[in-house]
Design an enzyme around this catalytic site. Structure first.
Site, mmCIF file in Angstrom:
data_model
loop_
_atom_site.group_PDB
_atom_site.id
_atom_site.type_symbol
_atom_site.label_atom_id
_atom_site.label_comp_id
_atom_site.label_asym_id
_atom_site.label_seq_id
_atom_site.Cartn_x
_atom_site.Cartn_y
_atom_site.Cartn_z
ATOM 1 C CD GLU A 1 -3.218 1.105 2.226
ATOM 2 O OE1 GLU A 1 -2.619 0.633 3.328
ATOM 3 O OE2 GLU A 1 -4.138 1.760 1.927
ATOM 4 C CG MET B 1 0.254 -3.167 4.826
ATOM 5 S SD MET B 1 -0.804 -1.750 4.546
ATOM 6 C CE MET B 1 -1.954 -2.308 3.290
ATOM 7 C CD GLU B 2 -4.836 -2.063 5.654
ATOM 8 O OE1 GLU B 2 -3.950 -1.726 6.153
ATOM 9 O OE2 GLU B 2 -5.480 -1.387 4.787
ATOM 10 C CG ASN B 3 -0.211 -6.786 4.036
ATOM 11 O OD1 ASN B 3 -0.289 -5.945 3.150
ATOM 12 N ND2 ASN B 3 0.807 -6.968 4.939
ATOM 13 C CD GLU C 1 -3.286 -2.139 10.586
ATOM 14 O OE1 GLU C 1 -3.831 -2.086 9.447
ATOM 15 O OE2 GLU C 1 -2.640 -0.984 10.950
HETATM 16 N N1 BES Z 1 -3.192 0.817 5.608
HETATM 17 C C1 BES Z 1 -2.637 1.491 6.816
HETATM 18 C C2 BES Z 1 -1.038 1.766 6.422
HETATM 19 C C3 BES Z 1 -0.722 2.748 5.272
HETATM 20 C C4 BES Z 1 -1.725 3.596 5.047
HETATM 21 C C5 BES Z 1 0.235 2.208 4.682
HETATM 22 C C6 BES Z 1 -1.479 4.490 3.849
HETATM 23 C C7 BES Z 1 0.289 3.064 3.356
HETATM 24 C C8 BES Z 1 -0.387 3.844 3.107
HETATM 25 C C9 BES Z 1 -2.567 0.874 8.145
HETATM 26 O O1 BES Z 1 -3.823 0.332 8.313
HETATM 27 C C10 BES Z 1 -2.423 2.040 9.411
HETATM 28 O O2 BES Z 1 -3.325 2.810 9.286
HETATM 29 N N2 BES Z 1 -1.360 1.748 9.912
HETATM 30 C C11 BES Z 1 -1.184 2.902 10.969
HETATM 31 C C12 BES Z 1 -1.249 2.182 12.190
HETATM 32 C C13 BES Z 1 -2.713 2.390 12.886
HETATM 33 C C14 BES Z 1 -2.892 1.698 14.307
HETATM 34 C C15 BES Z 1 -3.084 3.875 13.032
HETATM 35 C C16 BES Z 1 0.185 3.218 10.917
HETATM 36 O O3 BES Z 1 0.975 2.619 10.074
HETATM 37 O O4 BES Z 1 0.615 4.508 11.438
HETATM 38 ZN ZN ZN Z 2 -5.510 1.716 8.560
#
Ligand code: BES
Ligand code: ZN
Length: 647
Positions: free
Chosen positions: A150, A288-290, A323
């Site tokens: 992502e 990352m929610e793969n 996630e």
């Molecule tokens: N899907 C996101 C990570 C992401 C978003 C990667 C946009 C690349 C582009 C993931 O679900 C996420 O939000 N991760 C957060 C942690 C969450 C607990 C707030 C992060 O990585 O900070």
């Molecule tokens: Zn997220």
């Protein structure tokens, strides 16, 4: 056409122009990706073979796909029941991260198979297919191969249609050293020696459901794991660095509690047979929610049982909750384009709290939401350089630019306000309809509003557009009068602005559709009345409020606005603070609003006295002192950065 010129002293310069972004053509689309990857953990390269079942919707002699930092060796197309056509050219458009495969004859409408052999580098950029360094017990340095796709880096691991709306199924095979763990989205269905090299094995994973490329993942490395079954029969594993399996137990407990919570909340079962959560040594994001293989930074997953504080356990619980929520909201139903990423993230950032509150009520996690996400979002969104949470995204490279605390924290805060406005029952009904209608498909923000509108009979789209499409938020000004046994409130809204009144006119003074709830001292935790403020001001009549009873706006601190009470109303709230009948989140909200209403340094002493009077009502002197010290430090910091005004 398309050339803008800038006249400076009679000379024209071409404007540095952002090239218009175009999505992939739709004349050829994938149905299934058969993907074989053979990473070399010593040379940091990989070999790949793609055999994609595709559908040609319109005769063409070229196929355009996404591709970045990958070398294609050969490519051919085999029409169903026809002869193989070798591609005669691979035209890389590097800036666009695309490749055009050119064929000597027309690919006819219908099904076919696209075969591509390619090679790539296991990079050290923490995106695409990359290497992650670790040390063995004996001190030897080794590398794992992991993915982070992502938003748009699947194209660095294999040529693909790398857009969230182009969903397909995946059959993944990894060829790896036989002493390594290899994981992907699905469970293993076959594992056999690799004929050409007996130190390798060929691991084949089950076919995935139809899914977007950004959710594909694989990991090859050395890990330990702990395992459990969730009550709904899903195998849950937490993979940790070798020797640290103990540290995965807490996340395992969270995940096994969380899955049934979401199954019940969404009324849709988790659709895969397993879910792995893995701690990756080198990881750019937090997690990352793969789908079926969630990757985490080590600090967001591992808890040392002997040596960890409550706040790190809370953090792990929230990240796991976040996630896993995406497994439904994001993975099963996926946003149509990156414009809707704020909704994906805002929703998960809200429901992670709902989930943790359900699984660990003793954490009192909503208070943390208010003191962290909610107040942070208000602070940032009051600045002139804020932006609307929903912005048009053209080129996906804009995703990183706009994706910040405003999108996450304001996004979560407005979803929380929406949930409160609709009520849990109708909200769940609408969510369920949305997930069922769009499962295995794509949806937009408007689609969700429509389902929630159907379920609640309330003007959800109109309300939400006022919060997502314009930046900032209102300050609600409240005054009251007693009319016999009735209390009459005068409520108005105007934009809250940290930088002070703007020079000039207020002609396009923004307005919000503000869900306002009101409680009284009779039951401070219960909403007595709800109104939707959809104009600059209104009058609200509350019947049967004794003259000595107080009124509070925004119980639970769920509305995304600040409140400016008349002095008399504010004073009348003091008993509620003193006897603690006002909930902690309400005291927090009140205190936070007061601080932000400071508008110039000269007012600090006066404001300090005001705050002290309010806080002085709390019967806990040491706490008051701590809060006051913090508040003053906070005020000082804010004033040094900018002059704090409000209109
Ligand atoms: N899907 C996101 C990570 C992401 C978003 C990667 C946009 C690349 C582009 C993931 O679900 C996420 O939000 N991760 C957060 C942690 C969450 C607990 C707030 C992060 O990585 O900070
Ligand atoms: Zn997220």
């Amino acid at each position: 056409k398309g050339h803008h010129h800038n006249m400076v002293r009679g000379v024209t310069f071409p404007m540095p122009e952002r090239r218009p972004f175009v999505r992939l053509p739709t004349d050829v689309y994938p149905v299934n990706y058969g993907l074989r990857l053979k990473p070399d953990l010593i040379d940091f390269t990989f070999e790949g073979k793609l055999e994609a079942a595709v559908e040609v919707t319109q005769g063409t002699n070229q196929i355009v796909m996404n591709c970045a930092d990958i070398d294609i060796i050969t490519a051919s197309f085999v029409p169903e029941g026809g002869d193989e056509i070798n591609a005669t050219g691979f035209n890389y458009q590097n800036e666009d991260e695309k490749v055009t495969l050119c064929f000597p004859s027309t690919l006819q409408k219908g099904a076919g198979s696209l075969k591509i052999d390619f090679v790539g580098e296991l990079n050290d950029k923490m995106k695409g297919f990359y290497r992650s360094k670790y040390m063995t017990a004996s001190g030897e340095i080794r590398y794992a191969a992991v993915t982070q796709f992502e938003a748009t880096d699947a194209r660095r691991a294999f040529p693909c249609w790398d857009e969230p709306a182009i969903k397909a199924t995946f059959d993944i095979t990894l060829i790896v050293p036989k002493d390594r763990i290899s994981l992907s989205n699905m469970n293993v269905v076959d594992r056999k020696p690799y004929p050409e090299d007996h130190s390798l094995v060929e691991v084949k994973f089950a076919t995935t459901p139809i899914m977007s490329t950004y959710l594909v993942a694989f990991v090859i490395g050395e890990y330990d794991f702990v395992e459990s079954q969730s009550s709904d029969g899903v195998t849950v594993r937490v993979y940790t660095p070798v020797g640290k399996a103990e540290q995965g137990k807490f996340a395992l407990e969270v995940a096994t509690k969380t899955l049934p919570f979401y199954k019940d909340y969404f009324h849709v079962p988790y659709p895969l047979p397993k879910i792995d959560l893995i701690a990756i040594a080198d990881f750019a994001a937090g997690a990352m929610e793969n789908w079926g293989l969630v990757t985490y930074r080590e600090t967001a997953l591992l808890i040392d049982p002997k040596n960890s504080c409550a706040s790190s356990r809370q953090w792990v619980a929230l990240v796991v909750g976040h996630e896993l929520a995406h497994q439904w909201f994001g993975n099963l139903v996926t946003m149509e384009w990156w414009t809707h990423l704020w909704l994906n993230e805002g929703f998960a950032s809200w429901i992670e709290y709902l989930c943790v509150d359900h699984c660990f009520p003793e954490y009192d996690i909503w208070t943390q939401f208010v003191s962290a996400d909610y107040t942070r979002a208000l602070d940032l969104d009051a600045l002139d350089n804020s932006h609307p949470i929903e912005v048009d995204v053209g080129h996906p490279s804009e995703v990183d630019e706009i994706f910040d605390a405003i999108s996450y924290s304001k996004g979560a805060s407005v979803i929380r306000m929406l949930h409160n406005y609709i009520g849990d029952e109708d909200f769940r009904t609408g969510m369920n309809a949305y997930l069922l209608k769009f499962q295995h498909k794509n949806a937009s923000t408007e689609d969700l509003w429509e389902c929630l509108e159907q379920a609640s009979g309330k003007p959800i789209a109109a309300v939400m557009n006022s919060w997502t499409k314009q930046m900032g938020f209102p300050i609600i000004v409240v005054d009251q009068e007693q009319h016999g046994s009735d209390r009459v409130l005068k409520i108005s809204q105007k934009k809250f602005c940290a930088s002070g009144p703007r020079n000039g006119t207020y002609e396009n003074c923004p307005n919000w559709m503000v869900p306002i709830s009101i409680c009284t001292s009779e039951d401070p935790s219960c909403t007595k009345m709800k109104v939707l403020l959809d104009q600059p001001e209104t009058t609200v009549n509350i019947t049967n409020v004794a003259p000595d009873h107080w009124i509070k706006i925004n119980p639970g601190t769920v509305g995304f606005y600040r409140i400016q009470y008349s002095s008399a109303m504010l004073e009348s709230l003091l008993p509620g603070i003193r006897d603690l009948t006002l909930l902690p989140v309400d005291r927090l909200g009140l205190q936070n609003d007061l601080f932000s209403l400071l508008h110039k340094q000269a007012d600090m002493q006066e404001e300090k006295n005001r705050i002290e009077r309010v806080l002085g009502a709390i019967p806990a002197p040491d706490l008051i002192q701590r809060v006051l010290n913090f508040a003053l430090l906070y005020i000082a910091l804010r004033l040094s950065k900018r002059c704090l005004h409000f209109i």
